[in-house]
Design a protein around this motif. Sequence first.
Motif, PDB file in Angstrom:
ATOM      1  N   TRP A 288       0.824  -1.210   0.000  1.00  0.00           N
ATOM      2  CA  TRP A 288       0.000   0.000   0.000  1.00  0.00           C
ATOM      3  C   TRP A 288       0.859   1.261   0.000  1.00  0.00           C
ATOM      4  O   TRP A 288       0.511   2.261  -0.637  1.00  0.00           O
ATOM      5  N   LEU A 289       1.984   1.226   0.703  1.00  0.00           N
ATOM      6  CA  LEU A 289       2.867   2.384   0.733  1.00  0.00           C
ATOM      7  C   LEU A 289       3.583   2.548  -0.604  1.00  0.00           C
ATOM      8  O   LEU A 289       3.690   3.671  -1.143  1.00  0.00           O
ATOM      9  N   GLN A 290       4.060   1.443  -1.163  1.00  0.00           N
ATOM     10  CA  GLN A 290       4.691   1.490  -2.478  1.00  0.00           C
ATOM     11  C   GLN A 290       3.744   2.086  -3.516  1.00  0.00           C
ATOM     12  O   GLN A 290       4.091   3.006  -4.254  1.00  0.00           O
ATOM     13  N   GLU A 291       2.532   1.543  -3.583  1.00  0.00           N
ATOM     14  CA  GLU A 291       1.591   1.979  -4.616  1.00  0.00           C
ATOM     15  C   GLU A 291       1.083   3.393  -4.380  1.00  0.00           C
ATOM     16  O   GLU A 291       0.844   4.143  -5.326  1.00  0.00           O
ATOM     17  N   GLY A 292       0.916   3.757  -3.113  1.00  0.00           N
ATOM     18  CA  GLY A 292       0.458   5.110  -2.823  1.00  0.00           C
ATOM     19  C   GLY A 292       1.440   6.165  -3.293  1.00  0.00           C
ATOM     20  O   GLY A 292       1.061   7.155  -3.930  1.00  0.00           O
ATOM     21  N   LEU A 293       2.714   5.961  -2.995  1.00  0.00           N
ATOM     22  CA  LEU A 293       3.725   6.922  -3.430  1.00  0.00           C
ATOM     23  C   LEU A 293       3.902   6.899  -4.940  1.00  0.00           C
ATOM     24  O   LEU A 293       4.066   7.952  -5.575  1.00  0.00           O
TER      25      LEU A 293
END
Length: 581
Positions: A288-293
């Motif tokens: 989720w952090l990878q895709e959000g950024l």
Amino acid sequence: MTPRPSAWRCAALALALAGCGSRAAPAGPNKHVASARSDAPGSIDPVLLARVQTTGPIGHVATASILAAPVDADVWSDLAERFDQAINAWDLADAAEVVAAMPAGSARDVKAGVLAFHRATYPEAEALLAGAVASGQLPPAGALREEAQHYLELARGAQRALGPATRLTSPDGQVEVVFSNAKDELIAPYLFAAMAEARQALGADLGIEPDHPVRFEILDDAVKLALVSPLTRENVYTTGTVGITKYRRIVMVSPRVMLYGYGWIDTAVHEYVHYLVTLKTRNRAPVWLQEGLAKLLETRWRSPDPLPLEPPARKLLAKALAADDLVTFAEMYPSLAMLPSQERAALAYAQVQTMLGVLREERGGAGIDELLRRVAAGEDAEAALATAWGDTFERFDAHWRDVMKKRAAGKPGGALRKLQFLAPEQQAAAEAGEDLSLLGDVFSHLGGGAARQHARLGVLLTLRGHLGPAARQYEKARAADARVRDDPKLARRLGELYLQLGKPARAVPLLRRAGEDDPEQPNLAAAEGRALRLVGDLAGARVALARALRVNPFIPALHCDLAQVATDPTEQQREQGLCRE
């Protein structure tokens, strides 16, 4: 990684998997045929191979039984653990040091093969891994054999996917692109230019730059993504995945093999964000952090600030917030590409993009930096986000929901643009510049009545080459019903006809109206660019043509107009060489 619904053009994705036309450009000084170089993809380094053959290679198992010489089991376990940590963090230099320290044997061969695969020396990886599997020295079951089989399949799959690949290197040496089909070399200069902008902007945003060239592999068939990653064919087609970042490389599908192209430059930058986040956090950032950024920052190469959600994604998010039907972080693992539909993937992107967007808006770049530093140190990502924001994660989540509900309230939505893969029988027509969107019942959304009848007749006349009568039928459709006078699809068809009929001044307002509704339609953007050029609005033409280029650079006539508006002599010459009316 990058599934690509609308909100995605990334799907666009380096997801948890990372941890997440038609005329070939002429060969230049940076072009290398892969099979002609010992350091090219698909070749074996003869010096390294000789060393491997004499000293043997690597593996991870807490026993000395599969090593060529006795070795302390604890020492082996420590070496194997260090190797796994290094390879997971893409620290290939440290991984190579560990390999050199390991005793010869089939176990070492496995680790050496994994290292060779991450270096993209696929034949070498296959030789090492196949030899280890066939040696009879690996346990019949267990993690080491599974690792060997996994990477052996990937090494073979990568060679099948790329075939007799060619490679181009950017003028600054920071990017190398390997093409499975020489036709796709056309995209190289545009990719290099965008990546130069992205490198500068994202280096400042994220505080890291690679100390090695970033490798792209461009495939000529979406199905090939399943050969080079853990994704299946069904994953690719279900979510519209067109890009992944894994094993220290970015793999993308050429826009040439998509029905209407896709936002391939934004996708490339999206994947590059995954690349940087993986390096900065040593691959500890969750999906989720990878895709959000990646979604938040994918347009930084062309915009000083992240762009807001597109209307279709905003509509999906508003509906999900109202119904309390969001995609959970658990559902996003191990990849957004494995969600059940393009809609759910687009929703997931909208959620994580706006969550990181709220953090950036309210805590600035320092908030993002603190989040990533804490994750790199091993802290739980939700806790790290909460600390970076200044309260608990639960309160952040509630605040984010309130913010997004207010922003979406009363705003228009729009239909999600789904990616469509080009069927083999459509390939020739698409490469000839034909607009396949004219096929089918284009105006079914108009319902019944005279307006739709005139519009459908206009399509039939257009397909038969009777452009003047077709334009008159479209005008009759607009006059028949005030509700469809400004219909964007009708405006597009009529605007394109006026352009073909040599009436660009009449075409411009119609094409502009249509472009506002569907800015990612490349044929429409190309038509708007030409109309603006012909009426003398060169600045406006450049903007519209750039929209078309970043979605489908394989529209032959697009380059004719780019040549006319180019201000740089080198660019003008290149575009003239690609121009095909």
